[in-house]
Design a protein around this motif. Structure first.
Motif, short mmCIF file in Angstrom:
data_model
loop_
_atom_site.label_atom_id
_atom_site.label_comp_id
_atom_site.label_asym_id
_atom_site.label_seq_id
_atom_site.Cartn_x
_atom_site.Cartn_y
_atom_site.Cartn_z
N SER A 165 -50.69 -32.12 -21.12
CA SER A 165 -51.26 -30.86 -21.64
C SER A 165 -50.87 -30.64 -23.09
O SER A 165 -51.71 -30.23 -23.90
CB SER A 165 -50.78 -29.68 -20.78
OG SER A 165 -51.25 -29.81 -19.47
N LEU A 195 -59.06 -29.70 -21.43
CA LEU A 195 -58.05 -28.65 -21.50
C LEU A 195 -58.05 -27.80 -20.23
O LEU A 195 -56.98 -27.41 -19.74
CB LEU A 195 -58.27 -27.76 -22.72
CG LEU A 195 -58.13 -28.43 -24.09
CD1 LEU A 195 -58.41 -27.44 -25.20
CD2 LEU A 195 -56.77 -29.06 -24.25
N LEU A 196 -59.21 -27.54 -19.67
CA LEU A 196 -59.30 -26.80 -18.41
C LEU A 196 -58.65 -27.60 -17.27
O LEU A 196 -57.91 -27.04 -16.45
CB LEU A 196 -60.77 -26.49 -18.08
CG LEU A 196 -61.03 -25.77 -16.77
CD1 LEU A 196 -60.40 -24.39 -16.78
CD2 LEU A 196 -62.53 -25.67 -16.50
N GLN A 197 -58.91 -28.90 -17.22
CA GLN A 197 -58.27 -29.74 -16.21
C GLN A 197 -56.76 -29.73 -16.36
O GLN A 197 -56.02 -29.65 -15.37
CB GLN A 197 -58.80 -31.18 -16.31
CG GLN A 197 -60.25 -31.33 -15.92
CD GLN A 197 -60.80 -32.70 -16.28
OE1 GLN A 197 -60.23 -33.44 -17.07
NE2 GLN A 197 -61.93 -33.04 -15.67
N ASP A 198 -56.28 -29.79 -17.60
CA ASP A 198 -54.84 -29.73 -17.84
C ASP A 198 -54.27 -28.39 -17.41
O ASP A 198 -53.17 -28.32 -16.84
CB ASP A 198 -54.53 -30.00 -19.31
CG ASP A 198 -54.70 -31.46 -19.70
OD1 ASP A 198 -54.71 -32.32 -18.79
OD2 ASP A 198 -54.84 -31.73 -20.90
N ALA A 199 -55.00 -27.31 -17.69
CA ALA A 199 -54.54 -25.99 -17.26
C ALA A 199 -54.44 -25.92 -15.73
O ALA A 199 -53.49 -25.33 -15.19
CB ALA A 199 -55.48 -24.90 -17.78
N LEU A 200 -55.38 -26.53 -15.06
CA LEU A 200 -55.33 -26.57 -13.59
C LEU A 200 -54.12 -27.35 -13.09
O LEU A 200 -53.47 -26.94 -12.12
CB LEU A 200 -56.62 -27.16 -13.01
CG LEU A 200 -57.81 -26.22 -13.00
CD1 LEU A 200 -59.07 -26.97 -12.55
CD2 LEU A 200 -57.56 -25.03 -12.10
N THR A 201 -53.80 -28.46 -13.74
CA THR A 201 -52.61 -29.21 -13.31
C THR A 201 -51.35 -28.37 -13.48
O THR A 201 -50.44 -28.45 -12.65
CB THR A 201 -52.45 -30.55 -14.06
OG1 THR A 201 -52.19 -30.32 -15.43
CG2 THR A 201 -53.65 -31.47 -13.87
N TYR A 254 -56.42 -31.05 -29.83
CA TYR A 254 -57.62 -30.21 -29.85
C TYR A 254 -57.52 -29.15 -30.94
O TYR A 254 -58.48 -28.92 -31.68
CB TYR A 254 -57.83 -29.57 -28.48
CG TYR A 254 -59.16 -28.89 -28.32
CD1 TYR A 254 -60.31 -29.62 -28.03
CD2 TYR A 254 -59.28 -27.51 -28.46
CE1 TYR A 254 -61.54 -28.99 -27.88
CE2 TYR A 254 -60.49 -26.87 -28.32
CZ TYR A 254 -61.62 -27.62 -28.03
OH TYR A 254 -62.83 -27.00 -27.89
N SER A 276 -62.02 -32.52 -24.86
CA SER A 276 -62.87 -31.34 -25.03
C SER A 276 -62.23 -30.18 -24.28
O SER A 276 -61.18 -30.32 -23.66
CB SER A 276 -64.27 -31.62 -24.47
OG SER A 276 -64.19 -31.79 -23.06
N TRP A 277 -62.90 -29.04 -24.31
CA TRP A 277 -62.41 -27.87 -23.59
C TRP A 277 -62.31 -28.16 -22.10
O TRP A 277 -61.47 -27.59 -21.41
CB TRP A 277 -63.30 -26.66 -23.85
CG TRP A 277 -64.70 -26.84 -23.31
CD1 TRP A 277 -65.78 -27.34 -23.99
CD2 TRP A 277 -65.15 -26.55 -21.99
NE1 TRP A 277 -66.88 -27.38 -23.16
CE2 TRP A 277 -66.52 -26.90 -21.92
CE3 TRP A 277 -64.55 -26.04 -20.86
CZ2 TRP A 277 -67.27 -26.75 -20.77
CZ3 TRP A 277 -65.30 -25.89 -19.70
CH2 TRP A 277 -66.65 -26.24 -19.68
N PHE A 278 -63.17 -29.06 -21.59
CA PHE A 278 -63.15 -29.39 -20.17
C PHE A 278 -61.85 -30.11 -19.80
O PHE A 278 -61.27 -29.85 -18.75
CB PHE A 278 -64.38 -30.23 -19.80
CG PHE A 278 -64.52 -30.46 -18.33
CD1 PHE A 278 -64.81 -29.41 -17.47
CD2 PHE A 278 -64.34 -31.72 -17.78
CE1 PHE A 278 -64.93 -29.61 -16.10
CE2 PHE A 278 -64.45 -31.93 -16.42
CZ PHE A 278 -64.75 -30.87 -15.58
#
Length: 173
Positions: free
Chosen positions: A103, A135-141, A110, A131-133
């Motif tokens: 992350s 970053l979203l996956q990293d936020a979910l982890t 980014y 991409s932002w996607f």
């Protein structure tokens, strides 16, 4: 109504629902992190360059970071798959550390506007542009890490002295 030690005697939650949720989460994350490690191992010679694209590490430090990420992913991934009901906190901390590193790499690249063509999560396989996607996956982890840490800490506080693993459905007199 309160039980003997102040806990709620009656709950609207089905008994064991939380443990099943954590078990499924560990199985899914175990499969994903093991697959990440396998993809990175298959791309081991390219991993330092992939990590170098994030603009923080190059050369020998990138080799060391790649090795640590792969080792961490293997440890937590295999542990989660082999012992999904385990309440041990060690693999959860390893998972959290690996997730934080990925992350941090993604967020800093980014925000600096770096072009990263391959995030490197699976080595040269299943490539994604940063991409932002991603970053979203990293936020979910990181969200999952928080859930696992919370569940593991609750299990430790419910557990008996001596370090024995105690599940949420186990009763201690």
């Amino acid at each position: 109504m309160r039980g003997r030690f102040g806990e709620r005697a009656y709950s609207s939650r089905r008994p064991g629902a939380r443990s099943v949720t954590h078990m499924v989460l560990r199985l899914v994350l175990g499969a994903v992190y093991t697959a990440m490690a396998v993809g990175q191992l298959a791309s081991a010679t390219d991993m330092p360059a992939i990590l170098g694209a994030y603009g923080l590490v190059h050369g020998a430090p990138a080799v060391v970071l790649a090795g640590l990420l792969i080792a961490g992913e293997l440890v937590c991934g295999v542990w989660f798959l082999a012992r999904p009901r385990s309440t041990a906190i060690a693999p959860v901390w390893v998972y959290t550390a690996v997730s934080l590193v990925w992350s941090a790499l993604a967020v800093q690249a980014y925000t600096r506007g770096l072009e990263v063509d391959n995030c490197g999560c699976f080595g040269n396989y299943l490539t994604q542009r940063l991409s932002w996607f991603v970053l979203l996956q990293d936020a979910l982890t990181l969200l999952y890490a928080g859930l696992l840490l919370r569940g593991a800490r609750k299990a430790v506080t419910r557990g008996s002295a001596g370090g024995a693993e105690v599940g949420p459905d186990d009763r201690i007199p």
